[in-house]
Every structure is written in C-alpha cells, then in structure tokens.
Design an enzyme around this catalytic site. Structure first.
Site, PDB file in Angstrom:
ATOM      1  N   CYS A 143      -1.858   5.053  -8.419  1.00  0.00           N
ATOM      2  CA  CYS A 143      -3.015   4.226  -8.057  1.00  0.00           C
ATOM      3  C   CYS A 143      -2.808   2.875  -8.740  1.00  0.00           C
ATOM      4  O   CYS A 143      -1.833   2.684  -9.469  1.00  0.00           O
ATOM      5  CB  CYS A 143      -4.356   4.871  -8.401  1.00  0.00           C
ATOM      6  SG  CYS A 143      -4.688   5.123 -10.146  1.00  0.00           S
TER       7      CYS A 143
ATOM      8  N   CYS B  58      -3.015   2.118  -3.644  1.00  0.00           N
ATOM      9  CA  CYS B  58      -2.121   1.085  -4.187  1.00  0.00           C
ATOM     10  C   CYS B  58      -1.534   0.211  -3.092  1.00  0.00           C
ATOM     11  O   CYS B  58      -0.748  -0.685  -3.358  1.00  0.00           O
ATOM     12  CB  CYS B  58      -1.028   1.683  -5.072  1.00  0.00           C
ATOM     13  SG  CYS B  58       0.301   2.518  -4.214  1.00  0.00           S
TER      14      CYS B  58
ATOM     15  N   CYS C 188       3.862   0.326  -3.359  1.00  0.00           N
ATOM     16  CA  CYS C 188       4.753   1.456  -3.609  1.00  0.00           C
ATOM     17  C   CYS C 188       6.054   1.293  -2.827  1.00  0.00           C
ATOM     18  O   CYS C 188       6.020   1.151  -1.603  1.00  0.00           O
ATOM     19  CB  CYS C 188       4.091   2.761  -3.185  1.00  0.00           C
ATOM     20  SG  CYS C 188       2.589   3.117  -4.088  1.00  0.00           S
TER      21      CYS C 188
END
Length: 138
Positions: free
Chosen positions: A14, A88, A92
C-alpha cells in the site's frame, strides 16, 4: 533427498505501509506460519505504523508494535509469487510470472479504532481465502 515443498511468497503493498499492508502481512504470518513467506512494503512509506492499526491488531492478539514501514523495491516484487496491492496505483513494478491482485479497501490513515476494525476484519477474511488458494496450488 526429499523435495521440499514450494513456499509461496506474498508481498502486500500500500502507499504508506502503515495500515492495510501491515495488517495483511500480520494476519498471513500468523495464519500461514511457515507455509508461506510474507513481506509488506509501501510506495511512499510513512515514518511509523498507524497507531489505530496497532491497537486493532492487538485486540485480536497480534502485536505489530515493533514493525516499521518499509520501502517497496523491485527486488521484493520480483521475489514474490503473489503481489497484493491496496491502493498503490501504478507505483508497483510488474514482472512476468508474478500474480497480481488488487484489494480495494478503505484506507485507515487518520481513522480511529472504530473505523479500522471493519477493515481489519475484511483483511483477515481475504487473507484466509488467499492462503487457502495459494497453498492448494503449491
């Protein structure tokens, strides 16, 4: 020499690694034990874990008071069989052969204990289902 079973590796991500990903990692560590490797990280880690999250997990017998938010690295993603993101966005990195799941959950940042409890309980439910899924597949 007998083959050792594959231990799936799960990374929870996160933004701040101070709430949702910490709770998910704590539940999977507790429930999965040595059957799974668990990591958590944040794309922009906070300085400390959310105190309401620490308290909410303490209510169910999990102590994460010594945990600190960790920065997301490409190496951690690449070393994981499953990457679970929780808000997020595009931060990523994506690697072939890695399974990605996105769990849409309310962010407990700035929330009190009463608001964190339902998030905690939903994360525990999802972690139990995930563990059943990944250990059945290995």
């Amino acid at each position: 020499m007998p083959d050792t079973p594959h231990r799936p590796s799960v990374l929870f991500v996160c933004v701040h690694n101070a709430g949702r990903s910490q709770m998910a990692a704590a539940f999977l560590t507790r429930i999965g034990g040595d059957r799974v490797r668990v990591r958590s990280a944040g794309s922009a880690p906070a300085d400390t874990v959310n105190p309401a999250v620490v308290e909410a997990l303490a209510e169910v017998g999990i102590d994460i008071s010594a945990e600190v938010p960790k920065v997301l690295t490409a190496d951690a993603v690449e070393a994981s069989d499953v990457v679970i993101t929780m808000g997020c966005g595009d931060a990523c990195p994506v690697f072939p052969g890695t399974r990605y799941l996105d769990w849409q959950l309310p962010d407990p940042a700035g929330q009190g204990l009463a608001a964190v409890r339902p998030v905690r309980d939903e994360i525990e439910r999802r972690v139990r289902a995930l563990l059943d899924d990944i250990t059945a597949a290995s």
